[in-house]
Design an enzyme around this catalytic site. Structure first.
Site: not given
Length: 115
Positions: A105, A66, A17
């Site tokens: 998430e 986005h 991550c």
């Protein structure tokens, strides 16, 4: 419920991550109040759900969907928890009686922030 597609990276994470990656995020907003509206179009409500949606939409459009969250939220490490705190704060500033924000998430990684 609101959704957005966004990328982030966690520079201090000791794992994959740490690299930039994306998710299909899901958020939930909870509101609460001591009383229900007694008159008018909101009779029997704490708040009209459309008012919640109207407050969430600009956050999604201008900062979340986005975007690279590190940049759009101005955070070094935009974890799910940090995103939940950010959304909660923005909605509270907008005057919503927000009591919790949940951020998913992934389908297995979820956090809840209760101010």
């Amino acid at each position: 419920r609101f959704t957005f597609e966004a990328a982030h990276y966690l520079p201090h994470h000791q794992g994959k991550c740490q690299r930039m990656h994306g998710h299909s995020w899901v958020g939930w907003v909870e509101v609460e109040g001591d009383e229900l509206q007694a008159t008018g179009p909101g009779t029997g409500m704490v708040i009209d759900f459309s008012s919640v949606a109207d407050a969430v939409k600009p956050l999604v459009d201008q900062f979340l969907d986005h975007y690279l969250l590190n940049e759009s939220l101005g955070m070094e490490s935009p974890t799910s928890e940090a995103v939940a705190v950010w959304v909660f704060g923005r909605l509270a500033e907008h005057g919503l009686p927000v009591s919790a924000v949940t951020i998913e998430e992934t389908c297995t990684n979820v956090c809840i922030y209760r101010g």
